[in-house]
Write an enzyme that holds these catalytic residues in place. Structure first.
Site, PDB file in Angstrom:
ATOM      1  N   LYS A 134     -19.288  81.359 -62.931  1.00 53.99           N
ATOM      2  CA  LYS A 134     -20.298  80.290 -62.978  1.00 53.99           C
ATOM      3  C   LYS A 134     -20.435  79.625 -61.616  1.00 53.99           C
ATOM      4  O   LYS A 134     -21.547  79.309 -61.172  1.00 53.99           O
ATOM      5  CB  LYS A 134     -19.914  79.261 -64.038  1.00 53.99           C
ATOM      6  CG  LYS A 134     -20.853  78.058 -64.083  1.00 53.99           C
ATOM      7  CD  LYS A 134     -20.500  77.095 -65.207  1.00 53.99           C
ATOM      8  CE  LYS A 134     -21.454  75.898 -65.211  1.00 53.99           C
ATOM      9  NZ  LYS A 134     -21.235  75.007 -66.368  1.00 53.99           N
ATOM     10  N   HIS A 293     -32.262 121.933 -79.898  1.00 56.35           N
ATOM     11  CA  HIS A 293     -33.201 120.831 -80.084  1.00 56.35           C
ATOM     12  C   HIS A 293     -32.778 119.933 -81.248  1.00 56.35           C
ATOM     13  O   HIS A 293     -33.589 119.567 -82.100  1.00 56.35           O
ATOM     14  CB  HIS A 293     -34.626 121.348 -80.274  1.00 56.35           C
ATOM     15  CG  HIS A 293     -35.120 122.158 -79.115  1.00 56.35           C
ATOM     16  ND1 HIS A 293     -35.241 121.641 -77.848  1.00 56.35           N
ATOM     17  CD2 HIS A 293     -35.500 123.457 -79.030  1.00 56.35           C
ATOM     18  CE1 HIS A 293     -35.679 122.573 -77.029  1.00 56.35           C
ATOM     19  NE2 HIS A 293     -35.835 123.686 -77.716  1.00 56.35           N
TER      20      HIS A 293
END
Length: 532
Positions: A134, A293
């Protein structure tokens, strides 16, 4: 001017001595806690114990060490606004915070007890990290040994031994990502029903109002997930789509698998490999699945993985070209020799024998993927603005739990084929029909918009791919009910002798009557296996 100070409190002590030496060389006083202080002192470094700063001893078995205003004030105070108040309170600034966290995920993965896992929940560490992040304009927060070299280089290059604004911002971003991931690990652990039932909540039998029966399978109210980028991929499903691989903190699953040989995995490789794992790993017998696939072109079980692959490949040798092969047992030299002449994109398995690796690595482009456990409790499907979350489809009722509604009861061979087909059809995209014979697929109809088309596709592929009538005498599994009798009639016309399906159609009576008339055995499971 007050001396620069660095607070060091690390669980992973990799490289910490060398980094601490770089800090002292840049003019930093070292403040440290417990075992970290001991390591630094053993290396001959001067260390100020944290209790000398706080005026309070480490307590409660180390649960409280740094949770004190003289520590957090030194981290959070803004140098441009709070200098006077810091002086009034006797708080000295802390300019660099070097912290990594207790190994909570590792404790859970190791099978540690509930109490041991609780003690690996870090409290002070995240507070220090978040406070420093922070206040990143004044404080550098270092949370990973991999960051030490870059920070040390900037300290050495700086005239006043400080870290640049840009690097402090980067470190802060990494720090917040770390604490987010750490909290997610803990939240996921607490949300696990087994944890809650065993230790984390009161015994429901002692409660006056226990949870409703439906709550037993309720999904958690909040699902948290964080992923860390592991690497950029060449592209996504198509070359114009950027893509990357991200990993969660679990340490297991395909994202964490080890590439033992071949080219880097592509986006489509990952998708097909996950589909292959899903198709093969859930069978109790040695099993192999071949995927193209995201759909199987062959699944089979066998006495060993070589036999299982031979039988899976025979289902559709044409489509197997360029596919992904998954084995649910160690890949042996015998299987590797069988795979070698076949163009394959990926081979994935829990492990590989050394002599198998020697054979497979002669195929320089073949990706060899060694993965650990594949269990994930939830499946997540992203949609715009959110996600759909469900428990994975792991419902595998066997024939003893099915209802015989047509034909003669299955003998041992038919039973084995029906149970195999019912398990295997789960990995086929809906609408799905899977034909099996002798523990191997012989025809698969997938992804069709009508069920009769899936039936026709499965039977036609069974017969045309090898110029033999493989559909005749096979058994069929349907992932969902037959809305009309036409699908069963199509299967009967091709000689399919038995069908397992969920049932539940308003025309079940007509479907069952047709099966009975055709002399087919039919079982209803009352459970479906849709896979979109």
């Amino acid at each position: 001017m007050l001396a620069k100070r660095a607070l060091i409190s690390v669980s992973d002590k990799t490289g910490i001595t060398e980094f601490a030496q770089a800090l002292t060389g840049a003019g930093y006083e070292l403040v440290s806690t417990g075992s970290t202080a001991g390591v630094l002192e053993s290396a001959g470094l001067d260390v100020t114990p944290v209790e000398a700063v706080t005026g309070f001893p480490e307590s409660f078995d180390g649960r409280v060490k740094t949770l004190h205003p003289h520590i957090h004030g030194g981290i959070l105070a803004r140098r441009d606004a709070h200098g006077e108040q810091m002086a009034e309170l006797g708080i000295e600034p802390i300019d660099i915070v070097v912290v990594n966290l207790y190994p909570f995920a590792e404790a859970v993965e190791s099978g540690a007890s509930h109490a041991e896992c609780i003690e690996q929940i870090d409290i002070g560490g995240p507070a220090l990290i978040r406070g420093a992040a922070k206040n990143y304009r004044d404080v550098a927060v270092v949370t990973d040994p991999d960051q030490y070299e870059q920070v040390a280089a900037e300290l050495a290059a700086s005239a006043d031994g400080t870290v640049s604004d840009g690097l402090r911002a980067e470190l802060a971003a990494a720090a917040f990502a770390l604490t987010a991931s750490y909290d997610e690990q803990i939240a996921r652990w607490f949300a696990d029903r087994a944890v809650a039932d065993s230790e984390a909540v009161a015994d429901s039998e002692a409660a006056e109002d226990g949870p409703a029966a439906d709550d037993e399978c309720a999904l958690p109210q909040t699902v948290t997930a964080t992923w860390q980028k592991a690497r950029d991929l060449r592209y996504g499903e198509n070359p114009h789509q950027p893509a990357a691989l991200y990993r969660d903190a679990s340490g297991v699953g395909l994202a964490h698998a080890e590439l033992l040989g071949g080219k880097p995995m592509s986006f489509n490789n990952y998708q097909d490999t996950q589909a292959a794992i899903d198709a093969a790993f859930d069978h109790p017998q040695p099993a192999v699945a071949i995927i193209k696939h995201a759909n199987p072109c062959g699944v089979a079980i066998g006495a060993n993985v070589r036999e299982a692959h031979e039988r899976a490949h025979a289902c559709d040798p044409v489509s197997a070209y360029g596919g992904v092969v998954a084995a649910n047992r160690t890949v042996t030299a015998e299987l590797a020799e069988q795979l070698a002449p076949i163009f394959t994109e990926v081979v994935v398995a829990p492990s590989f024998a050394d002599d198998a690796l020697a054979i497979l690595r002669t195929k320089k482009n073949l990706r060899i993927v060694q993965t650990g456990p594949n269990y994930e409790r939830y499946g997540i499907v992203p949609i715009s603005g959110g996600a759909l979350i469900q428990e994975r489809d792991m419902a595998y009722a066997n024939l003893d739990e099915w209802d015989l509604v047509a034909g003669e009861p299955a003998d041992a061979a038919m039973r084995a084929d029906l149970e195999f087909a019912w398990r295997a059809v789960r990995s086929v995209k809906s609408n799905a029909i899977l034909l099996a014979d002798g523990g191997a697929t012989v025809g698969i109809g997938m992804g069709q918009v009508s069920r009769v088309d899936a039936c026709l596709l499965a039977a036609m592929r069974a017969n045309t791919l090898t110029d033999t009538e493989r559909a005749r005498g096979s058994v069929a599994a349907s992932d969902a009910f037959f809305p009309f009798p036409d699908g069963v009639k199509a299967l009967a016309d091709y000689g399919v002798r038995a069908v397992v399906q969920p049932g539940g159609s308003i025309r079940d009576g007509e479907v069952i009557a047709l099966a009975q008339e055709a002399g087919m055995t039919m079982y209803l499971t009352h459970t479906r296996h849709f896979a979109h």
